[in-house]
Design an enzyme around this catalytic site. Structure first.
Site, short mmCIF file in Angstrom:
data_model
loop_
_atom_site.label_atom_id
_atom_site.label_comp_id
_atom_site.label_asym_id
_atom_site.label_seq_id
_atom_site.Cartn_x
_atom_site.Cartn_y
_atom_site.Cartn_z
N HIS A 1 0.82 -1.22 0.00
CA HIS A 1 0.00 0.00 0.00
C HIS A 1 0.85 1.26 0.00
O HIS A 1 0.70 2.13 -0.87
CB HIS A 1 -0.92 -0.01 1.22
CG HIS A 1 -1.75 1.23 1.35
ND1 HIS A 1 -3.06 1.30 0.95
CD2 HIS A 1 -1.46 2.47 1.84
CE1 HIS A 1 -3.53 2.51 1.16
NE2 HIS A 1 -2.58 3.25 1.72
N GLU A 2 1.74 1.37 0.98
CA GLU A 2 2.52 2.61 1.10
C GLU A 2 3.47 2.79 -0.09
O GLU A 2 3.70 3.91 -0.53
CB GLU A 2 3.30 2.62 2.42
CG GLU A 2 2.44 2.62 3.66
CD GLU A 2 1.48 3.81 3.75
OE1 GLU A 2 1.71 4.82 3.05
OE2 GLU A 2 0.50 3.71 4.51
N HIS B 1 1.82 4.53 -2.87
CA HIS B 1 1.87 6.00 -2.78
C HIS B 1 3.19 6.53 -3.33
O HIS B 1 3.23 7.57 -4.01
CB HIS B 1 1.72 6.45 -1.32
CG HIS B 1 0.34 6.34 -0.78
ND1 HIS B 1 -0.77 6.87 -1.41
CD2 HIS B 1 -0.13 5.77 0.37
CE1 HIS B 1 -1.85 6.63 -0.69
NE2 HIS B 1 -1.49 5.97 0.40
N HIS C 1 2.94 6.65 -6.97
CA HIS C 1 2.08 7.75 -7.40
C HIS C 1 2.88 9.05 -7.48
O HIS C 1 2.73 9.84 -8.42
CB HIS C 1 0.91 7.90 -6.41
CG HIS C 1 -0.30 8.55 -6.99
ND1 HIS C 1 -1.51 8.59 -6.35
CD2 HIS C 1 -0.49 9.21 -8.17
CE1 HIS C 1 -2.40 9.23 -7.09
NE2 HIS C 1 -1.80 9.63 -8.19
N GLU D 1 -6.43 7.50 -1.81
CA GLU D 1 -6.06 6.17 -1.35
C GLU D 1 -6.31 5.07 -2.39
O GLU D 1 -5.77 3.96 -2.27
CB GLU D 1 -6.80 5.81 -0.06
CG GLU D 1 -6.50 6.72 1.12
CD GLU D 1 -5.06 6.63 1.58
OE1 GLU D 1 -4.43 5.58 1.37
OE2 GLU D 1 -4.56 7.61 2.15
N TYR E 1 -11.32 7.13 2.79
CA TYR E 1 -10.65 5.83 2.88
C TYR E 1 -11.57 4.71 2.38
O TYR E 1 -11.16 3.83 1.63
CB TYR E 1 -10.23 5.53 4.33
CG TYR E 1 -8.86 6.04 4.68
CD1 TYR E 1 -7.73 5.35 4.27
CD2 TYR E 1 -8.69 7.20 5.41
CE1 TYR E 1 -6.46 5.80 4.59
CE2 TYR E 1 -7.43 7.67 5.74
CZ TYR E 1 -6.32 6.97 5.33
OH TYR E 1 -5.06 7.42 5.64
#
Length: 370
Positions: A157-158, A161, A164, A186, A297
């Site tokens: 997940h992180e 980012h 991105h 998110e 979220y």
């Protein structure tokens, strides 16, 4: 089950699951109904192997090449730095840093921080730099660093980012990278969590730290079967957090959070909150840019589940679709409306059907039939 557990310890049973109980019983459910033992699962996720394979997956999917920086300029010896290049043009894209282990005074959660936005400054391209920060368990003298399954999800997940930020093509700082609408921010990272439940991915990122064997098929099935375990309660909790956030930011006058929090908590999740605490004081999102936007979220998961269905159909390691995802979803940042990005990527209006499958309210055959 709770009554039997209480009686086995000689404790009284009040016929309720209290706020301090639910995590315990969630874990008990995983162990008893799905035979999932975190201590066994984490033996298949040594940090070094997970990191190497996860980075390989992102490189293959997005058309990027990561090179570990020699003589890096970092803020701690545990931090590693990587240079990122486009595989087609070999052009430099930017830097990212991995700061994965705990230390005194460090930020105590997992997060991504943009250190430098990718944008045009003075007519020249400013390359992005991003850091992923986490607090995974360090290696000991007898064991390597091992990740729990939910930490593997967090890693995917992180790092989503981070990608991105790195893949941005936005001209202006204001729209660069993750500077998108709050209820979409998110979605790109949440989508990439789905890889952790796919057998092809689990086989790649797992390697028992002693035997070297990947996740066995029976354990993969248990992980997949348990995906929806406790989904109702966990989603109600997200609804509660979002509702509390909106109530707080739309109420007129002063709000007594010590009363609003427990009343909403019990009304929405059916779990009573003790009146001797005020958990709103530790709800950091209230003052960290999410003001009245925490609902994003859960709302983002509607979009992330819809996007993931495209990869389920084309293949989760399909580089053509991965490049489309990079160019259409990640590259524009906030320079285009999120709904327009979704329509272009999906080729249609997004809908909530995949999300309902994702949380177990619709059977997976609903999507497979289409």
């Amino acid at each position: 089950r709770q009554k039997a557990e209480k009686e086995s310890r000689g404790e009284s049973f009040d016929s309720r699951i209290n706020a301090w109980d639910f995590r315990y019983y969630m874990n008990m459910k995983l162990e008893k109904l799905y035979q999932i033992d975190d201590d066994i699962v984490m033996q298949y996720f040594p940090m070094d192997h997970v990191t190497r394979e996860m980075l390989n997956i992102y490189q293959e999917l997005l058309g990027l090449k990561f090179t570990k920086t020699e003589n890096p300029h970092v803020w701690h010896e545990d931090v590693s730095q990587y240079d990122v290049y486009d595989t087609e043009t070999n052009s430099f894209v930017g830097h990212f840093y991995l700061d994965l282990f705990p230390r005194d005074g460090k930020y105590s959660h997992a997060a991504e921080f943009d250190l430098q936005k990718g944008c045009v400054v003075g007519g020249k391209q400013q390359h992005p730099a991003s850091a992923m920060v986490a607090n995974f368990t360090k290696a000991t003298e007898t064991k390597p660093s091992l990740l729990m399954f939910d930490e593997v999800e967090t890693f995917f997940h992180e790092f989503g980012h981070v990608m991105h930020e790195l893949c941005t093509k936005a001209t202006y700082y204001t729209f660069s990278g993750t500077s998108v609408q709050r209820d979409f921010i998110e979605a790109p990272s949440q989508m990439l969590e789905n890889w952790c439940y796919e057998a092809e991915c689990l086989s790649r990122i797992s390697k028992h730290y002693q035997t070297g064997k990947p996740f066995p098929d029976d354990l993969i099935k248990k992980i997949r079967d348990a995906k929806h375990a406790n989904a109702a309660l966990l989603n109600l909790r997200q609804i509660f957090f979002g509702t509390f956030d909106i109530e707080l930011h739309t109420s007129e006058g002063k709000v007594d959070t010590s009363k609003l929090w427990p009343s909403l908590m019990e009304a929405i999740t059916l779990i009573p909150e003790p009146d001797i605490t005020n958990d709103a004081g530790s709800f950091g999102h209230l003052a960290s840019g999410y003001s009245a936007g925490y609902y994003g979220y859960l709302w983002s998961e509607v979009y992330s589940a819809d996007m993931f269905q495209a990869f389920k159909k084309a293949g989760i390691f399909n580089p053509t679709l991965g490049r489309k995802y990079r160019d259409v979803i990640l590259a524009p940042g906030g320079s285009k409306d999120a709904m327009d990005l979704l329509k272009e990527f999906l080729g249609r209006e997004p809908n909530s059907e995949a999300f309902l499958v994702h949380i177990g309210l619709l059977p997976s055959t609903t999507q497979e039939a289409k």
